[in-house]
Design a protein around this motif. Structure first.
Motif, PDB file in Angstrom:
ATOM      1  N   TYR A   1       0.826  -1.210   0.000  1.00  9.67           N
ATOM      2  CA  TYR A   1       0.000   0.000   0.000  1.00  9.67           C
ATOM      3  C   TYR A   1       0.862   1.263   0.000  1.00  9.67           C
ATOM      4  N   LYS A   2       1.964   1.217   0.727  1.00  4.34           N
ATOM      5  CA  LYS A   2       2.851   2.393   0.748  1.00  4.34           C
ATOM      6  C   LYS A   2       3.520   2.607  -0.613  1.00  4.34           C
ATOM      7  N   LYS A   3       3.843   1.518  -1.305  1.00  2.77           N
ATOM      8  CA  LYS A   3       4.375   1.655  -2.671  1.00  2.77           C
ATOM      9  C   LYS A   3       3.325   2.293  -3.579  1.00  2.77           C
ATOM     10  N   ALA A   4       2.087   1.834  -3.468  1.00  2.00           N
ATOM     11  CA  ALA A   4       1.005   2.396  -4.279  1.00  2.00           C
ATOM     12  C   ALA A   4       0.825   3.884  -3.970  1.00  2.00           C
ATOM     13  N   LEU A   5       0.813   4.229  -2.676  1.00  2.00           N
ATOM     14  CA  LEU A   5       0.650   5.636  -2.284  1.00  2.00           C
ATOM     15  C   LEU A   5       1.763   6.494  -2.855  1.00  2.00           C
ATOM     16  N   GLU A   6       2.982   6.019  -2.767  1.00  2.00           N
ATOM     17  CA  GLU A   6       4.122   6.797  -3.258  1.00  2.00           C
ATOM     18  C   GLU A   6       3.996   7.053  -4.765  1.00  2.00           C
ATOM     19  N   ILE A   7       3.606   6.033  -5.500  1.00  2.00           N
ATOM     20  CA  ILE A   7       3.457   6.190  -6.953  1.00  2.00           C
ATOM     21  C   ILE A   7       2.280   7.105  -7.279  1.00  2.00           C
ATOM     22  N   TYR A   8       1.127   6.848  -6.672  1.00  2.00           N
ATOM     23  CA  TYR A   8      -0.050   7.677  -6.957  1.00  2.00           C
ATOM     24  C   TYR A   8       0.210   9.143  -6.636  1.00  2.00           C
ATOM     25  N   SER A   9       0.770   9.414  -5.459  1.00  2.00           N
ATOM     26  CA  SER A   9       0.960  10.812  -5.070  1.00  2.00           C
ATOM     27  C   SER A   9       2.009  11.508  -5.935  1.00  2.00           C
ATOM     28  N   THR A  10       3.019  10.768  -6.379  1.00  2.00           N
ATOM     29  CA  THR A  10       4.047  11.354  -7.238  1.00  2.00           C
ATOM     30  C   THR A  10       3.540  11.562  -8.659  1.00  2.00           C
ATOM     31  N   VAL A  11       2.860  10.568  -9.197  1.00  2.00           N
ATOM     32  CA  VAL A  11       2.453  10.612 -10.609  1.00  2.00           C
ATOM     33  C   VAL A  11       1.124  11.349 -10.804  1.00  2.00           C
ATOM     34  N   LEU A  12       0.158  11.103  -9.930  1.00  2.00           N
ATOM     35  CA  LEU A  12      -1.173  11.692 -10.095  1.00  2.00           C
ATOM     36  C   LEU A  12      -1.399  12.925  -9.226  1.00  2.00           C
ATOM     37  N   GLY A  13      -0.594  13.053  -8.182  1.00  2.00           N
ATOM     38  CA  GLY A  13      -0.721  14.197  -7.291  1.00  2.00           C
ATOM     39  C   GLY A  13      -1.339  13.820  -5.957  1.00  2.00           C
ATOM     40  N   ALA A  14      -1.127  14.700  -5.001  1.00  2.00           N
ATOM     41  CA  ALA A  14      -1.611  14.453  -3.637  1.00  2.00           C
ATOM     42  C   ALA A  14      -3.129  14.471  -3.548  1.00  2.00           C
ATOM     43  N   ASP A  15      -3.781  15.211  -4.442  1.00  2.00           N
ATOM     44  CA  ASP A  15      -5.235  15.351  -4.398  1.00  2.00           C
ATOM     45  C   ASP A  15      -5.900  14.580  -5.532  1.00  2.00           C
ATOM     46  N   HIS A  16      -5.694  13.297  -5.556  1.00  2.00           N
ATOM     47  CA  HIS A  16      -6.301  12.437  -6.572  1.00  2.00           C
ATOM     48  C   HIS A  16      -7.086  11.332  -5.869  1.00  2.00           C
ATOM     49  N   PRO A  17      -8.217  10.906  -6.442  1.00  2.00           N
ATOM     50  CA  PRO A  17      -9.001   9.842  -5.797  1.00  2.00           C
ATOM     51  C   PRO A  17      -8.218   8.563  -5.513  1.00  2.00           C
ATOM     52  N   LEU A  18      -7.290   8.182  -6.393  1.00  2.00           N
ATOM     53  CA  LEU A  18      -6.509   6.967  -6.131  1.00  2.00           C
ATOM     54  C   LEU A  18      -5.515   7.173  -4.994  1.00  2.00           C
TER      55      LEU A  18
END
Length: 187
Positions: free
Chosen positions: A71-88
């Motif tokens: 989950y932490k890997k997913a969070l790191e990728i989502y927040s970096t690639v999609l941004g901190a304010d994204h549904p994923l």
């Protein structure tokens, strides 16, 4: 390897997971992850989705340490690639919060769930069923902490959202009503 070859592995992994065959589910989801990494790289939302899928299976299996890592890997990728304010990104925070709940680390669970709620309110609004999920998760944390009044407030918010967005007979609405009944019975 072509990206389309990852999808059957994800689907087979989901079937194994539904049958409680977690070891085979993990094998299939890891094969999908391997393909996605080869085709898309490590910094892609679909790669993060595979980490999320693997984390979910580990959580179902009761291996919370492995679930948290994924989950932490997913969070790191989502927040970096999609941004901190994204549904994923919100979903990743929510999943991390659920694992903290399993550890009975209610302070960190609350931080994660409130972050997910903050993002969801901003991005998808107060009436979306995923926002209801955040209220439900926060209610569960308050209940775990023995704060029944606060728990009840959050569960009622969740039930209102679920009932409007999904209907009163939807499993999320029914589950949340049972949570409310449990809080009332223990008060």
């Amino acid at each position: 390897n072509h990206l389309s070859t990852a999808t059957p592995h994800d689907n087979i992994g989901s079937v194994y997971s539904a049958k409680n065959d977690y070891d085979n589910a993990i094998i299939q989801h890891k094969k999908a992850l391997e393909i996605k990494v080869k085709v898309l790289g490590t910094r892609h939302p679909l790669t993060a989705g595979s980490h999320n899928n693997i984390g979910l299976v580990y959580r179902q299996k009761g291996d919370y340490d492995s679930a948290m890592l994924e989950y932490k890997k997913a969070l790191e990728i989502y927040s970096t690639v999609l941004g901190a304010d994204h549904p994923l990104t919100a979903t990743a925070h929510s999943n991390i919060g659920v694992v903290y709940e399993k550890y009975k680390d209610y302070d960190n669970a609350m931080i994660a769930h409130k972050k997910a709620l903050e993002i969801r309110l901003k991005v998808i609004g107060p009436d979306n069923h995923n926002t209801g999920t955040s209220h439900n998760n926060i209610g569960a944390v308050y209940y775990g902490m023995g704060e029944n009044e606060k728990s009840l407030i959050e569960f009622k918010k969740a039930l209102e959202i679920f009932s409007k967005a999904l209907g009163p007979d939807h499993p999320f609405s029914v589950m949340t009503q049972k949570s409310i009944d449990k809080v009332l019975a223990s008060s």
